[in-house]
Design an enzyme around this catalytic site. Sequence first.
Site, PDB file in Angstrom:
ATOM      1  N   SER A 135       0.861  -1.163   0.000  1.00  0.00           N
ATOM      2  CA  SER A 135       0.000   0.000   0.000  1.00  0.00           C
ATOM      3  C   SER A 135       0.911   1.230   0.000  1.00  0.00           C
ATOM      4  O   SER A 135       1.686   1.431   0.937  1.00  0.00           O
ATOM      5  CB  SER A 135      -0.879  -0.019   1.260  1.00  0.00           C
ATOM      6  N   LYS A 161      -1.040  -1.114  -4.503  1.00  0.00           N
ATOM      7  CA  LYS A 161      -2.224  -0.315  -4.165  1.00  0.00           C
ATOM      8  C   LYS A 161      -1.743   1.093  -3.890  1.00  0.00           C
ATOM      9  O   LYS A 161      -0.731   1.276  -3.189  1.00  0.00           O
ATOM     10  CB  LYS A 161      -2.905  -0.920  -2.943  1.00  0.00           C
ATOM     11  N   LYS A 163      -2.967   4.973  -2.491  1.00  0.00           N
ATOM     12  CA  LYS A 163      -3.995   5.750  -1.820  1.00  0.00           C
ATOM     13  C   LYS A 163      -4.387   6.890  -2.743  1.00  0.00           C
ATOM     14  O   LYS A 163      -3.521   7.514  -3.381  1.00  0.00           O
ATOM     15  CB  LYS A 163      -3.435   6.314  -0.507  1.00  0.00           C
ATOM     16  N   ASP A 188      -7.182   2.928  -3.195  1.00  0.00           N
ATOM     17  CA  ASP A 188      -7.927   2.966  -1.922  1.00  0.00           C
ATOM     18  C   ASP A 188      -8.196   4.421  -1.573  1.00  0.00           C
ATOM     19  O   ASP A 188      -7.267   5.207  -1.375  1.00  0.00           O
ATOM     20  CB  ASP A 188      -7.098   2.290  -0.817  1.00  0.00           C
ATOM     21  N   GLU A 213     -11.109   0.603  -3.532  1.00  0.00           N
ATOM     22  CA  GLU A 213     -11.426   0.284  -2.140  1.00  0.00           C
ATOM     23  C   GLU A 213     -12.083   1.481  -1.457  1.00  0.00           C
ATOM     24  O   GLU A 213     -11.564   2.604  -1.537  1.00  0.00           O
ATOM     25  CB  GLU A 213     -10.117  -0.113  -1.434  1.00  0.00           C
ATOM     26  N   ASP A 238     -13.862  -1.828   2.814  1.00  0.00           N
ATOM     27  CA  ASP A 238     -12.957  -1.947   3.953  1.00  0.00           C
ATOM     28  C   ASP A 238     -13.700  -1.419   5.186  1.00  0.00           C
ATOM     29  O   ASP A 238     -14.357  -2.207   5.904  1.00  0.00           O
ATOM     30  CB  ASP A 238     -11.666  -1.153   3.657  1.00  0.00           C
ATOM     31  N   LYS A 262      -9.960  -7.206   7.936  1.00  0.00           N
ATOM     32  CA  LYS A 262      -8.987  -6.777   8.955  1.00  0.00           C
ATOM     33  C   LYS A 262      -9.544  -7.261  10.282  1.00  0.00           C
ATOM     34  O   LYS A 262     -10.635  -6.832  10.685  1.00  0.00           O
ATOM     35  CB  LYS A 262      -8.873  -5.248   8.996  1.00  0.00           C
ATOM     36  N   GLY A 290      -4.196  -4.129   5.983  1.00  0.00           N
ATOM     37  CA  GLY A 290      -3.095  -3.813   6.897  1.00  0.00           C
ATOM     38  C   GLY A 290      -3.386  -2.523   7.633  1.00  0.00           C
ATOM     39  O   GLY A 290      -4.111  -1.658   7.139  1.00  0.00           O
TER      40      GLY A 290
HETATM   41  C1  NPQ Z   1      -6.409   0.893   4.740  1.00  0.00           C
HETATM   42  N1  NPQ Z   1      -4.081   0.716   5.637  1.00  0.00           N
HETATM   43  O1  NPQ Z   1      -6.395  -0.111   4.077  1.00  0.00           O
HETATM   44  C2  NPQ Z   1      -5.405   1.203   5.849  1.00  0.00           C
HETATM   45  C3  NPQ Z   1      -5.508   2.576   6.312  1.00  0.00           C
HETATM   46  C4  NPQ Z   1      -4.630   3.037   7.419  1.00  0.00           C
HETATM   47  C5  NPQ Z   1      -1.956  -0.087   4.786  1.00  0.00           C
HETATM   48  O2  NPQ Z   1      -3.469   1.122   3.511  1.00  0.00           O
HETATM   49  C6  NPQ Z   1      -2.421   4.232  11.755  1.00  0.00           C
HETATM   50  C7  NPQ Z   1      -3.464   3.398  12.080  1.00  0.00           C
HETATM   51  C8  NPQ Z   1      -2.164   4.551  10.455  1.00  0.00           C
HETATM   52  C9  NPQ Z   1      -4.267   2.905  11.079  1.00  0.00           C
HETATM   53  C10 NPQ Z   1      -2.755   4.337   8.098  1.00  0.00           C
HETATM   54  C11 NPQ Z   1      -3.246   0.644   4.583  1.00  0.00           C
HETATM   55  C12 NPQ Z   1      -2.983   4.051   9.435  1.00  0.00           C
HETATM   56  C13 NPQ Z   1      -4.047   3.229   9.755  1.00  0.00           C
HETATM   57  C14 NPQ Z   1      -3.571   3.829   7.121  1.00  0.00           C
HETATM   58  C15 NPQ Z   1      -4.864   2.730   8.742  1.00  0.00           C
HETATM   59  O3  NPQ Z   1      -7.333   1.666   4.540  1.00  0.00           O
HETATM   60 MG    MG Z   2      -8.480   0.561   3.101  1.00  0.00          MG
END
Ligand code: NPQ
Ligand code: MG
Length: 369
Positions: A135, A161, A163, A188, A213, A238, A262, A290
């Site tokens: 990601s 992926k 953002k 995402d 996403e 998600d 998750k 994650g």
């Molecule tokens: C997601 N994660 O899928 C999340 C969003 C995310 C790896 O894209 C601290 C705690 C920082 C939770 C950053 C990825 C964070 C967090 C991103 C969650 O949407």
């Molecule tokens: Mg997400």
Amino acid sequence: MHIERLHLRLIRLPLVAFFETSFGRVYDKTFILVTLEGEGAQGLGECVADVDPYYSSETNTAAWHIIKDFLAPLVLGRSFRDPRHLFPALARVRGHNMAKAAVEMAAWDLAARLQNVPLSRLLGGTRPAIPSGVSIGIQDSLEQLIAKVETELAAGYRRIKIKIKPGWDVTAVEAIRTRFGAIPLMVDANAAYTLGDAAHLSTLDRFGLMMIEQPLDYDDVRDHAELQRRIATSICLDESIHSVRAAEEALALDACRIINIKPGRLGGHRESIRVHDLCAARQIPVWHGGMLESGIGRAHNIHLASLPNFTLPGDIAASRRYFSPDLIEPPIEVSADGLVAVPLGPGIGVNVDWDRVEAATVETCEIRA
Ligand code: NPQ
Ligand code: MG
């Protein structure tokens, strides 16, 4: 399994690089590490709540309070024949899935250690290694984004992926497609759009993305169903999938074609397995999300992602992408062909470096039966 002691640690670790999503930029990760002790063994769970209530409503401060004052009394001094009985035992507490998951997952680790088997065995995992994706956060420039994608593809990761948010979406995807061609690519949005953006989001259709996403609100299902009727790209949910029932409703309404699992968001391994099984029965693929976990939470994720319907590469990457050093030694690695091996030792099967844990701990709390 008799639970005698619960220990909380608030841990802060610097990230190797900032991570930016549509809801903000972070430079470090602060989380609660839960230790459950019973019958001479320990189990570990990592809480994925954040400092701020921006990804979800849960925060570390709230989770600390909920675990200490409400969840601990429900598990301490009690015996559980099966870790599947933990989540129902916490049902009197409404919501707070991330707090519940940290306790529930520690109980699964403890149960697996007491039986001297890898956690994946107890969870029903069937695969020795899992396909891994990355990601990539929002960057300051398209050049930086291209450089990151290049690095991760060279490392072997099986899908990219990125953002996205309004102003960083079509141009970013177009730049990647132009430079790298038909790589496995997805986006995402972390709830950054509204149904009014449907026409704009449909301009992503020409890029052949694996999925988009969570484009719409964090707790929405209905508008996602309408958006899925208006765009060709598959929607993956998600944030909206906070329970088995939410997953059932999303699938009943055709609000998505893929689900991100998750365990923190769902309340732990048991509820995650239930969503996994529900999706498998409906031929809906799932993948493991994650939350920038340390090696401890990451190890839990790897064991869960070894179940058979996690067919798409997940957001479970090598430790070094996030923490250097990680709290575990050796760290989690990815092979040149983009696979992460499921640990074979008892429980989560990773070796915690307790000196590093101590050095990163900012607060502790111990509760006994
Ligand atoms: C997601 N994660 O899928 C999340 C969003 C995310 C790896 O894209 C601290 C705690 C920082 C939770 C950053 C990825 C964070 C967090 C991103 C969650 O949407
Ligand atoms: Mg997400």
